[in-house]
Write a protein that holds these residues in place. Structure first.
Motif: not given
Ligand code: T5A
Ligand code: NA
Length: 221
Positions: A58-61, A65-66, A152-156
């Motif tokens: 999950g940390k790699m994911i 994503l960020r 929050g849209y557009g952050l990822e």
């Protein structure tokens, strides 16, 4: 046939910012309140979230994503799937003991987000084969324009209207396949309404399942 019932497996899917986490949390609380389980009984309901960003995978994911790391499209797809397989036996154990399992996203997000990159639908589906299948999938339907106006849209990485429009197309294909193959119910919910209205619509679909389900846990495809 034994009269023992198992818990129901309910998945909430939808485009980014369609309100999945908001509704998953409301639904979790409502399910918890719907029956008094007593002190010693197993939990009435558990809420899981995919990706589960807390595990090593999950940390790699999360870093991907960020946009803090880059990965080959196939590699990230398999990590998302592995992140579900990490919890597959936990899901099965909960269902068997009579606990309702709610999941905020599942295999369908996995397929939709990778297939839109141009990888074949069959390749995208293959690593998901054998996972516990939901008894009910609630697809939160919202136009990409309305979703884009939410907080929050557009952050990822994937939160762009062109991406979401393509993803939507793959979700539609999955929804049709689920209906045609009878692989578990797929229900579309209008997520453009206010939070309370959406919660009521979800509850109407989920309420028949809260007392549990007869029959074995199905597997995806
Ligand atoms: N992904 C995921 C893959 O590529 N492969 C996979 O296998 C999986 C599982 C992260 C990304 O990973 C991709 C898909 C995603 O791009 P995530 O961690 O689920 O997935 O993403 P999150 O950011 O947590 O969730 P979303 O962005 O999709 O948002 P939600 O959960 O749909 O929306 P929510 O509830 O957080 O609400 C968003 C905002 O809208 C408001 C809320 O208050 C909040 O501000 N809101 C409403 N406003 C008006 N009316 C309503 N009815 C509202 N409901 C909520
Ligand atoms: Na979410």
């Amino acid at each position: 046939m034994s009269s023992t019932k198992r818990g129901a497996f309910v998945v909430i899917e939808g485009l980014d910012k369609s309100g999945k986490s908001t509704q998953a949390s409301l639904l979790h609380d409502r399910l918890q309140d719907s029956q008094d389980a007593g002190d010693t009984a197993p939990p009435k309901v558990v809420l899981l979230k995919f990706p589960d960003r807390t595990t090593a995978i999950g940390k790699m994911i999360d870093a991907y994503l960020r946009s803090e790391s880059d990965l080959d499209d196939h590699a990230i797809h398999l990590l998302f799937s592995a992140n579900r397989w990490e919890l597959a036996s936990t899901i099965t154990a909960y269902l068997t003991q009579g606990t309702t399992v709610l999941a905020d996203r599942y295999a369908f997000s996995g397929i939709a987000f990778t297939a839109r990159k141009g990888l074949s639908y069959e390749w995208c589906r293959a690593p998901e084969v054998g996972l516990p299948a939901p008894d009910l999938t609630l697809f939160l339907n919202i136009s990409p324009e309305v979703a884009a106006a939410r907080g929050g849209y557009g952050l990822e990485r994937y939160e762009r209207e062109d991406v979401q429009t393509d993803v939507r197309r793959v979700f539609d294909k999955i929804g049709r396949a689920m209906q045609e193959e009878g692989e578990g119910k797929w229900v579309e919910i209008d997520a453009g309404k206010n939070k309370e209205e959406v919660a009521e619509d979800l509850w109407r679909a989920v309420e028949p399942l809260v007392t549990g389900i007869h029959g074995p846990i199905n597997r995806l495809w």
